[in-house]
Write an enzyme that holds these catalytic residues in place. Structure first.
Site: not given
Ligand code: FDA
Length: 323
Positions: A111, A148, A177, A198, A201, A303, A305
């Site tokens: 970061k 990041d 993002q 990468r 969301k 996480r 949130a």
């Molecule tokens: P979504 O939130 O819709 O989750 C889909 C499903 O995944 C949920 O129904 C649940 O089953 C599971 N899940 C998701 N989050 C969970 C949690 N906290 N605990 C338990 N289960 C969970 N963001 C950012 O702003 N800057 C960044 O640099 C990064 N870097 C990054 C790296 C990597 C490798 C990942 C996987 C994610 C990030 N993120 C990030 C975080 C990202 O922006 C996002 O907030 C989370 O991945 C949650 O979004 P999902 O795409 O997983 O979908």
């Protein structure tokens, strides 16, 4: 949007920026128990143990030293030193790169705000210098680096630093993002010449003028961006746990004639472990983002949130302590 997304999520993310709440949370032993679900430990050694387990199951890793929003140059230097120590320790363990340039097994995630980006004078320059030092050490170690994405006020500065780093280290990755309205355009610009992107969301509380806020709109934006990345000449990194996105990614990869080694899935440590293993066992490249360190508070609250069940689990742990 539901009550959680509309009320609880922004409140939890605001709490994630409060020093007073951070100090309180750090004192409560129950918090630490829940934290360990998402954070590999506080030390380099603990991180390396988690890495060894993940590598043994065929997963790739990206290790993140927790810390953000640093307000003094000494802390930025200390954070840089920790990355250097981490890279040296990875080299000493001999988990040498054996894969392609884009999918080396070891990566660190940074970061820029932990490296001084927000310092009042020359913050961006200081962060660039620190990131450059880390990239040089990573090159010697055979590890990759990905930068990041933080809140929207940092995006222009972060992309500018990444462009500078890429002039020398073409393998430096960047997180984009999908919730930001600008990101489609950034994907178009970044999906070039082997560039590692990468796509996630987005985890911060951003205003509607700049970001999609509804779940379906964010997923639509994600898929639009992913199509651009998959169709481009870069190396897409699908950072999501969302089953809809993971299923769609395989289809988009097939449509754009990408083989399993032409992109990778990425998930966070402690989240959907069985799905990570399933994807890896099916022959996909899966990288796990492994955070470690003592400054876990901001990461942890993001996480919490993300999911009502996490917030409930955390609140229950706190209540159990009092009973
Ligand atoms: P979504 O939130 O819709 O989750 C889909 C499903 O995944 C949920 O129904 C649940 O089953 C599971 N899940 C998701 N989050 C969970 C949690 N906290 N605990 C338990 N289960 C969970 N963001 C950012 O702003 N800057 C960044 O640099 C990064 N870097 C990054 C790296 C990597 C490798 C990942 C996987 C994610 C990030 N993120 C990030 C975080 C990202 O922006 C996002 O907030 C989370 O991945 C949650 O979004 P999902 O795409 O997983 O979908």
């Amino acid at each position: 949007m539901g009550v959680f997304a509309e009320v609880a999520r922004p409140a939890i993310l605001t709490a994630g920026r409060s020093d007073r709440l951070r100090r309180t949370a750090e004192r409560v032993p129950a918090t630490r128990r829940v934290v360990h679900r998402f954070v590999a430990g506080e030390t380099v050694t603990a991180a390396l143990d988690a890495v060894a387990c993940l590598r043994a199951s065929g997963r790739l890793v990206s290790i993140d030293h927790l810390g953000e929003d640093v307000t003094d140059a000494d802390t930025a230097d200390t954070n840089t030193e920790i990355y250097l120590a981490l890279l040296d320790a990875l080299a000493a363990r001999g988990d040498a790169p054996e894969a392609t340039d884009t999918a080396r097994p070891l990566e660190v995630s940074l970061k820029l705000s932990a490296l001084g980006q927000a310092l009042p004078r020359d913050g961006e320059k200081i962060a660039l210098e620190n990131a450059h030092t880390i990239c040089e050490r990573a090159r010697r170690t055979g590890a990759l680096v990905t930068v990041d994405a933080e809140d929207h006020t940092t995006t222009d500065s972060t992309l500018s630093v990444v462009r500078d780093l890429r002039a020398e280290f073409g393998w430096v990755g960047v997180a984009l993002q999908a919730y930001l309205r600008r990101t489609y355009g950034d994907c178009v610009q970044f999906a070039v010449g082997g560039a590692r992107v990468r796509l996630c969301k987005g985890a911060y509380d951003e205003p509607a003028a700049l970001a999609f806020r509804h779940r379906d709109d964010i997923t639509d934006s994600y898929l639009r961006c992913l199509k651009v990345l998959m169709a481009g000449d870069g190396y897409p990194m699908v950072a999501s746990h969302d089953p809809a996105i993971i299923a769609a990614a395989a289809g988009i990869a097939a449509e754009t004639h990408r083989e399993v080694h032409d992109f990778e899935y990425q998930m966070l440590y402690g989240i959907r472990d069985a799905e990570q293993r399933r994807l890896a066992a099916a022959g996909n490249q899966v990288r796990v983002y492994v955070p470690f360190g003592t400054q876990w508070y901001g990461y942890f609250l993001r996480r919490i949130a993300e999911r009502p069940a996490n917030a409930k689990f955390f609140l229950r742990a706190l209540t159990e302590r009092r009973e």
